[in-house]
Design an enzyme around this catalytic site. Structure first.
Site, PDB file in Angstrom:
ATOM      1  N   TYR A   1      11.897  67.603  12.291  1.00 29.25           N
ATOM      2  CA  TYR A   1      11.391  68.391  13.313  1.00 29.25           C
ATOM      3  C   TYR A   1      12.140  69.615  13.381  1.00 29.25           C
ATOM      4  O   TYR A   1      11.549  70.912  13.331  1.00 29.25           O
ATOM      5  CB  TYR A   1      11.216  67.546  14.509  1.00 29.25           C
ATOM      6  CG  TYR A   1      10.656  68.218  15.724  1.00 29.25           C
ATOM      7  CD1 TYR A   1       9.289  68.474  16.026  1.00 29.25           C
ATOM      8  CD2 TYR A   1      11.464  68.909  16.693  1.00 29.25           C
ATOM      9  CE1 TYR A   1       8.744  68.935  16.934  1.00 29.25           C
ATOM     10  CE2 TYR A   1      10.780  69.775  17.817  1.00 29.25           C
ATOM     11  CZ  TYR A   1       9.138  69.601  17.888  1.00 29.25           C
ATOM     12  OH  TYR A   1       8.783  70.184  18.870  1.00 29.25           O
TER      13      TYR A   1
ATOM     14  N   VAL B   1      -5.507  71.543  10.739  1.00 24.23           N
ATOM     15  CA  VAL B   1      -4.683  72.722  10.390  1.00 24.23           C
ATOM     16  C   VAL B   1      -4.103  72.788   9.021  1.00 24.23           C
ATOM     17  O   VAL B   1      -3.407  73.800   8.415  1.00 24.23           O
ATOM     18  CB  VAL B   1      -3.652  73.220  11.527  1.00 24.23           C
ATOM     19  CG1 VAL B   1      -4.242  73.385  12.800  1.00 24.23           C
ATOM     20  CG2 VAL B   1      -2.444  71.984  11.522  1.00 24.23           C
TER      21      VAL B   1
END
Length: 254
Positions: A159, A68
């Site tokens: 994250y 991706v």
């Protein structure tokens, strides 16, 4: 009055990172409600195994490998889906990763890797799918965020940054794509038992803290995400867009 339905028959759904964990469970749920599935990931063996498992349930499914973070691969993925199935109606933008380190230990390469996969990858897939959905004048985009897009927690600098970004682009995309009958929402899981979290949750002290932080007093299961993803993918959510639904046992409500 025609009541909306959870039936996804005739819809084509792409789930990135759909070969295991949260991604596979959400793909399986969409398939069980009638959607034709395309699973995409970098791990070919895992992807093909996942599709074989879905086909055992008589779910129409295909695996297409894709990184991706590579725009050319993402665009080829979307083109192949449309060529093979005729449309692309639902996107579960799930591919992601994590590197857990304290701020002072995070390497520049750690930051770059997490942000590239989680945020750039989500952007590239969302952009390519949105272009196709605009042509169709219909689409459902479901971005997979995290409670760490809303709250802070140690070891999660990269994250949390990526997931906070996902929450914001969800709102922007919802505004931009609403005129084309496309809804954009996000699901923010709390800690869910998956291969990605197994090592982290194997620490009893850490697991106890996570359990105590929730109102429901347990760690989440992948099955807890079935209802939310089917809701956002179906026409029952036709008047819902730009929302981040945290599925966390009530953790972020405190």
């Amino acid at each position: 009055m025609n009541l909306p339905t959870f039936d996804l028959k005739g819809k084509v759904a792409l789930v990135t990172g759909g070969s295991k964990g949260i991604g596979f469970s959400m793909a399986q749920a969409l398939g069980r409600y009638g959607a034709t599935l395309v699973i995409s990931s970098r791990g070919v063996e895992e992807g093909e195994k996942a599709v074989a498992q879905l086909k055992e349930e008589d779910i129409e499914a295909a695996y297409i490998p894709c990184d991706v973070t590579k725009k050319d691969q993402v665009e080829l993925l979307v083109n192949r889906i449309v060529d093979q199935f005729g449309s692309l109606d639902i996107l579960v933008n799930n591919a992601g990763m994590n590197i857990r380190k304290l701020l002072v230990d995070v390497e520049e390469s750690d930051w770059d890797q997490v942000l590239t996969v989680n945020l750039k990858g989500l952007f590239l897939v969302g952009q390519a799918c949105a272009k196709q959905m605009i042509k169709q004048n219909y689409g459902k985009i479901i971005n997979i965020s995290s409670i760490l897009g809303t709250i802070g927690m140690p070891f999660q600098t990269s994250y949390a940054a990526s997931k906070g970004g996902i929450n914001q682009v969800t709102k922007v995309w919802a505004e931009e794509l609403a005129p084309y009958n496309i809804t954009v929402n996000a699901i923010g899981p709390g800690y869910i038992k998956t291969p990605m979290t197994n090592d982290w949750l194997s620490n009893p002290e850490r697991a106890e803290k996570i359990i105590n932080a929730s109102m429901i007093k347990r760690i989440g299961e992948t099955s807890d995400l079935v209802g939310p993803v089917v809701f956002f993918a179906s026409d029952t959510s036709a008047y819902v867009t730009g929302q981040i639904l945290n599925v966390d046992g009530g953790c972020t409500a405190r």
